[in-house]
Design a protein around this motif. Structure first.
Motif, PDB file in Angstrom:
ATOM      1  N   GLU A  99     -15.153 -17.854  -9.089  1.00 23.09           N
ATOM      2  CA  GLU A  99     -16.257 -18.197  -8.192  1.00 23.09           C
ATOM      3  C   GLU A  99     -16.926 -16.961  -7.607  1.00 23.09           C
ATOM      4  O   GLU A  99     -18.046 -17.042  -7.100  1.00 23.09           O
ATOM      5  CB  GLU A  99     -15.766 -19.093  -7.043  1.00 23.09           C
ATOM      6  N   GLU A 104     -12.075 -25.915 -13.446  1.00 27.63           N
ATOM      7  CA  GLU A 104     -11.772 -27.202 -12.808  1.00 27.63           C
ATOM      8  C   GLU A 104     -10.277 -27.340 -12.536  1.00 27.63           C
ATOM      9  O   GLU A 104      -9.877 -27.862 -11.491  1.00 27.63           O
ATOM     10  CB  GLU A 104     -12.265 -28.346 -13.688  1.00 27.63           C
ATOM     11  N   ASP A 114     -15.479 -25.034  -7.885  1.00 24.12           N
ATOM     12  CA  ASP A 114     -16.740 -25.761  -7.922  1.00 24.12           C
ATOM     13  C   ASP A 114     -17.589 -25.190  -9.051  1.00 24.12           C
ATOM     14  O   ASP A 114     -17.932 -24.007  -9.038  1.00 24.12           O
ATOM     15  CB  ASP A 114     -17.453 -25.598  -6.571  1.00 24.12           C
ATOM     16  N   ASN A 152     -20.606 -25.455  -9.639  1.00 25.14           N
ATOM     17  CA  ASN A 152     -21.888 -24.955  -9.150  1.00 25.14           C
ATOM     18  C   ASN A 152     -21.783 -23.555  -8.549  1.00 25.14           C
ATOM     19  O   ASN A 152     -22.814 -22.935  -8.245  1.00 25.14           O
ATOM     20  CB  ASN A 152     -22.481 -25.914  -8.121  1.00 25.14           C
ATOM     21  N   LYS A 153     -20.562 -23.062  -8.371  1.00 23.58           N
ATOM     22  CA  LYS A 153     -20.371 -21.707  -7.844  1.00 23.58           C
ATOM     23  C   LYS A 153     -20.073 -20.697  -8.947  1.00 23.58           C
ATOM     24  O   LYS A 153     -20.005 -19.498  -8.688  1.00 23.58           O
ATOM     25  CB  LYS A 153     -19.238 -21.690  -6.814  1.00 23.58           C
ATOM     26  N   HIS A 157     -24.860 -29.692 -14.108  1.00 26.25           N
ATOM     27  CA  HIS A 157     -23.560 -29.480 -13.473  1.00 26.25           C
ATOM     28  C   HIS A 157     -23.265 -28.057 -13.009  1.00 26.25           C
ATOM     29  O   HIS A 157     -22.299 -27.852 -12.264  1.00 26.25           O
ATOM     30  CB  HIS A 157     -22.439 -29.884 -14.447  1.00 26.25           C
TER      31      HIS A 157
END
Length: 596
Positions: free
Chosen positions: A194, A218, A223, A225-226, A266
């Protein structure tokens, strides 16, 4: 080799609302614009008259006494170079140059450029097993590297497992071997995905690596999105230049489309394709061909995703680019400026993009591997430093500097450290990054920028006349253009017309220069094969079979997205080779028609 570029800057309130941020767009200032145009025209005429007088007098007299060393001067790509440039060579409209962070972004995609944030320093690494490459990552991070870039071995690039008969002797040799999800987990062990961007240099099997990367993130509770970074995934340039493919052109295009669409939904900060001119150059293309062919390929990808129903402003900001920084310093700077401007115009005028971030071309640059020489390898340090400086002057968002020993092998730790220090010296000691686009307004650079932009358009017109990129590939157009250029360069090099220090000029016949080179652990391949076989034996076979059946069903549906099914396939510990092997039944394979 490829790389990720920095995250787009936030848009201003005016930009978000679609309002103009150009002070010259105010209707009340039309008279001022006209006055500027008239003053510019007058300056051009005066400069041209003075130039002609100088040529007829001072220059003519001097040349009689001391002739120039050659009759014709050209850039690295063969563009004619005038003796001197002046105001008459500047663009007719100031708007073509403009300001940083403003359309058409000639001077840079962001208003502050390196004053706000330095480029990402991203040395590529990859060899042996995942654990070995992970150690190199940790070393480079400790030396001040600000992003990761992964090189994969040839079996992984071609979608083959390490125990395939064609992989013998190639496992981990030119990059890291990745067969199954546990390999990817080991590759990024101890690395916060991240908070550090990751670039992965892979194309025909890119979507499988992207699926593994997603699954690892995951599994660690991250996340999506990060996550920031890119996967190269530029399959069209493989048919054009690099020649690594698995499936035919059209299903390969579908895979790229699916990655872009999945990323748009995503992964807000991730670049699902890194469109690469670098390999076009390394295959022998010149500067204009590199950026022109890249723009043609870009247009094809964007058209494909838009046809799938994704709005251009939803995904265009996540397109990223990868270019070489070659030997002709000023041509390279002009090339970067020209392609940035051309892209902005194409996205706005052809695709109707409205958001500024959709028009900002962001690129990674790598110094030119093709210029590295085995003779006098220490001279490669100088070549690399000048090429890296060109990338900075041209406004790159991310840079890789080649190791001095890459003409021999994968770079050693010493060579990578020195290459990284080269970037750090430019960033921290030269003060070059303190001024945005410092060559902007240079008569020569501006004229060359215009010339290259025209060259891009000329090639785009030819490709359109053939029906687009795919028909042009199938007709061998790109391949022949690159081949002809490479042959011409080889002749110039052989004749000495194109000097290469240590090779055809200033050759050292007594050279005995020993340098440290990287040594691959000979047991690495056997360890990788053992792990692959163990993973296959230990997995839930029912889950693996169901995942494979589902993947094949999705592949047969042209409108379905392959990514979710591929993520489940790698979670079920299906291997790279099992996935690509099964999909050959649906997509088929590809054989190129040779071009002579």
């Amino acid at each position: 080799m490829t790389d990720q570029v920095s995250t787009p800057a936030p848009e201003s309130t005016a930009e978000k609302q679609g309002l103009s941020t150009d002070p010259l767009s105010n209707p009340g200032e039309e008279s001022t614009v006209e006055e500027l145009r008239l003053a510019s025209d007058a300056l051009r005429k005066r400069a041209q008259a003075e130039l002609e007088e100088w040529e007829n007098n001072e220059l003519a007299d001097f040349i009689k006494r001391a002739p120039e060393s050659r009759e014709n001067y050209v850039t690295g790509s063969g563009l004619p170079v005038k003796r001197v440039y002046g105001p008459q060579d500047l663009p007719e409209s100031y708007d073509e140059i403009g300001l940083p962070g403003k359309y058409p972004y000639t001077r840079g995609p962001y208003p502050t450029m390196y004053r706000g944030r330095k480029w990402t320093m991203r040395q590529i690494a990859g060899f042996g097993q995942a654990e070995e490459t992970n150690k190199r990552f940790q070393y480079l991070i400790a030396q001040g590297q600000t992003g990761l870039s992964v090189d994969f071995d040839m079996p992984t690039l071609m979608g083959l497992d390490s125990d395939h008969e064609m992989s013998l002797g190639e496992v981990g040799r030119e990059g890291v071997a990745i067969d199954v999800l546990p390999d990817m987990a080991a590759l990024f062990d101890g690395i916060d995905l991240e908070n550090i961007s990751v670039s992965m240099t892979i194309n025909p099997s890119a979507w499988i690596l992207m699926a593994m990367y997603i699954a690892v993130a995951e599994d660690r509770g991250m996340d999506l999105n990060k996550l920031s970074g890119t996967i190269q995934n530029d399959i069209l340039k493989e048919y054009v230049a690099q020649k690594e493919w698995i499936f035919p052109v059209r299903p390969s295009m579908r895979i790229v489309r699916d990655c872009v669409a999945y990323g748009a939904e995503h992964m807000a900060r991730y670049n699902p394709v890194n469109i690469s001119g670098y390999h076009i150059s390394e295959a022998g293309g010149n500067a204009i061909q590199e950026v022109a062919f890249t723009m043609a390929i870009t247009k094809a990808y964007v058209e494909d995703v838009v046809k799938a129903g994704v709005d251009v402003d939803k995904f265009a900001s996540r397109l990223s680019f990868f270019f070489v920084s070659q030997a002709d310093m000023f041509e390279e700077v002009a090339k970067f400026r020209a392609v940035r401007r051309y892209y902005a115009k194409m996205m706005k005028e052809h695709f109707g993009a409205k958001k500024p971030n959709s028009m900002r071309l962001r690129f990674h640059a790598q110094t030119a591997a093709a210029t590295l020489t085995k003779p006098q390898p220490m001279v490669n340090i100088v070549r690399t430093a000048i090429q890296a400086l060109s990338a900075v002057l041209g406004g790159a968002q991310s840079i890789h500097t080649n190791g001095l020993d890459e003409a021999y092998t994968i770079p050693s730790e010493m060579a990578m450290k020195l290459a990284l220090r080269t970037q750090q010296i430019i960033a921290d000691e030269t003060n070059v990054p303190n001024v945005i686009d410092p060559l902007g307004g240079s008569y020569y650079v501006e004229a060359l920028t215009d010339e290259i932009e025209k060259g891009i358009q000329d090639y785009m017109d030819k490709v359109e006349a053939m029906g687009g990129v795919v028909p042009a590939i199938e007709q061998g157009f790109f391949q022949k253009e690159i081949s002809d250029t490479a042959y011409d360069y080889a002749k110039r090099k052989a004749s000495g017309d194109r000097p290469v220090i240590g090779v055809n000029k200033y050759v050292d016949e007594q050279e005995d220069q020993k340098i440290e080179v990287h040594q691959l652990d000979p047991e690495s391949e056997a360890r990788q094969i053992r792990r692959l076989k163990q993973v296959r034996a230990d997995r839930d076979q029912d889950r693996a079979q169901k995942a494979l059946d589902n993947l094949l069903a999705v592949a047969r549906d042209e409108n379905a997205n392959l990514m979710p099914a591929t993520i489940e396939a790698v979670r079920a510990h299906l291997s790279m080779g099992e996935i690509t092997g099964a999909l050959r039944e649906v997509f088929g394979s590809y054989q190129e028609t040779p071009v002579f």
